[in-house]
Design a protein around this motif. Sequence first.
Motif, mmCIF file in Angstrom:
data_model
loop_
_atom_site.group_PDB
_atom_site.id
_atom_site.type_symbol
_atom_site.label_atom_id
_atom_site.label_comp_id
_atom_site.label_asym_id
_atom_site.label_seq_id
_atom_site.Cartn_x
_atom_site.Cartn_y
_atom_site.Cartn_z
ATOM 1 N N GLU A 1 -2.993 -4.439 -20.771
ATOM 2 C CA GLU A 1 -2.584 -3.520 -21.567
ATOM 3 C C GLU A 1 -1.214 -3.539 -21.052
ATOM 4 O OE1 GLU A 1 -4.892 -0.293 -19.450
ATOM 5 O OE2 GLU A 1 -3.419 -0.251 -17.766
ATOM 6 N N THR B 1 2.330 3.338 -38.058
ATOM 7 C CA THR B 1 1.968 2.397 -37.247
ATOM 8 C C THR B 1 2.553 2.684 -35.614
ATOM 9 O OG1 THR B 1 4.034 1.257 -37.693
ATOM 10 C CG2 THR B 1 2.026 0.408 -39.141
ATOM 11 N N THR B 2 3.513 3.666 -35.821
ATOM 12 C CA THR B 2 4.272 3.967 -34.188
ATOM 13 C C THR B 2 4.205 5.403 -33.998
ATOM 14 O OG1 THR B 2 6.342 4.596 -35.591
ATOM 15 C CG2 THR B 2 5.918 2.175 -34.762
ATOM 16 N N LYS C 1 0.357 7.136 -32.534
ATOM 17 C CA LYS C 1 0.391 6.349 -31.071
ATOM 18 C C LYS C 1 1.243 7.133 -30.112
ATOM 19 C CE LYS C 1 -1.330 4.054 -27.614
ATOM 20 N NZ LYS C 1 -2.677 4.462 -27.104
ATOM 21 N N VAL D 1 -0.196 10.587 -29.354
ATOM 22 C CA VAL D 1 -1.469 10.686 -28.559
ATOM 23 C C VAL D 1 -1.300 10.333 -26.999
ATOM 24 C CG1 VAL D 1 -3.517 9.150 -27.999
ATOM 25 C CG2 VAL D 1 -3.054 9.910 -30.592
ATOM 26 N N ASN D 2 -0.396 9.447 -26.959
ATOM 27 C CA ASN D 2 0.208 9.039 -25.716
ATOM 28 C C ASN D 2 0.770 10.634 -25.009
ATOM 29 O OD1 ASN D 2 -0.551 6.755 -25.745
ATOM 30 N ND2 ASN D 2 1.377 5.708 -25.705
ATOM 31 N N ILE E 1 -1.103 1.318 -23.687
ATOM 32 C CA ILE E 1 -1.585 0.725 -25.174
ATOM 33 C C ILE E 1 -2.054 -0.615 -24.649
ATOM 34 C CG2 ILE E 1 0.649 -0.348 -25.432
ATOM 35 C CD1 ILE E 1 0.046 -0.018 -28.453
ATOM 36 N N GLY F 1 -4.149 -3.735 -29.012
ATOM 37 C CA GLY F 1 -3.457 -2.697 -29.655
ATOM 38 C C GLY F 1 -2.038 -3.133 -29.793
ATOM 39 N N CYS F 2 -1.242 -3.309 -28.996
ATOM 40 C CA CYS F 2 0.174 -3.919 -28.813
ATOM 41 C C CYS F 2 0.434 -4.691 -29.873
ATOM 42 C CB CYS F 2 0.631 -4.145 -27.585
ATOM 43 S SG CYS F 2 2.335 -4.443 -27.699
ATOM 44 N N GLN G 1 -0.107 -3.468 -33.531
ATOM 45 C CA GLN G 1 0.927 -2.661 -33.891
ATOM 46 C C GLN G 1 2.354 -3.480 -34.139
ATOM 47 O OE1 GLN G 1 3.095 -0.004 -30.797
ATOM 48 N NE2 GLN G 1 2.296 1.548 -32.005
ATOM 49 N N PHE H 1 7.115 2.285 -29.119
ATOM 50 C CA PHE H 1 6.161 1.351 -29.656
ATOM 51 C C PHE H 1 6.394 -0.055 -29.166
ATOM 52 C CE2 PHE H 1 9.807 1.312 -32.422
ATOM 53 C CZ PHE H 1 9.778 -0.184 -32.967
#
Length: 337
Positions: free
Chosen positions: A11, A76-77, A80, A83-84, A92, A96-97, A100, A178
Amino acid sequence: MDPGNQTTISEFLLLGLSEEAVLQPFLYWLFLSMYLVTFIGNLLIILAIIKDSLLHTPMYFFLSNLSLVDICFTSTTVPKMLVNIQTQSKVITYAGCITQMYFFMLLGLLDNFLLTVMAYDRFVAICHPLHYTVIMNPKFCGTLLLVSWVLSALNSLLHGLLILRLSFCAKSEIPHFFCELNQVIQLACSDTFLNDLAIYLTTGLLDVIPLAGILFSYSKIVSSILRISSAGGRSKAFSTCGSHLAVVSLFYGTCLGVYLCSAVTQNSRASAIASVMYTVVTPMLNPFIYSLRNKDMKQALRKLFGKSRSLHDQVLCLRIENVLTNPRTPSSGLSKS
């Protein structure tokens, strides 16, 4: 570097635009509002073009695709990031990274290609009006769109595969909101020569060449407009490409601003804040530019909302007629409408 300092990470940590807890609610509502405006504004552009048969032309065909790409590009950015902030988490996943990053590069480059194709469309319309319908036929427009998608996908795939070959150090903090390609590469412990080379080559081929094509198209457009004798004719000709020119200036202006900010300062956080301009602000402003500066788009949006209202009025009239012709129908049914 000692191989012992390398590890397989699962992550990354996205540090975001600010680590101050007081600013998090403000950032959340600000970016949520901007995202909703972007989504709704671009969606209305797409619906207006689909509903109005007068807008079924190459110019608006590419515009509807640009609006769709802008919706996906922002999606796309920003979600997320929201949510964070909401969960107070910066994590992330590695997969996922990479995902993205892939879609961000794909949609960003596709934006670039669509602006180039739209510039070519205006060039043909103004400089070769008698051959416009022959040159910009549906098959050719579809081919241009397909080529844009394929080149964007291959570019993103190339960078994605080169990222997968890298090994990363234990430190996995990305000073951004991101997974940005350059920021991720800087975290690598292994040799990044191929990654840097690929960035320089693809930037030169897929970014500089389309920009040169746009500048060439508009140089020819301006030259043709200046040869028009009447002031009204010049104004009408320029109005057909004014909105697109404003969007091009905004897109490349913000991208150049981010590049200069990164070159002048080594502050990654300042670069992240500057990148908000082309990742969030530009897609949000595009619908306003096209709707406010384009007479045909204004009329199409009026028709879109007008049809919605007329449909509601028709339903209401039918219910009223039903109540009048059927006295036993409770009057509360009308109030519920």
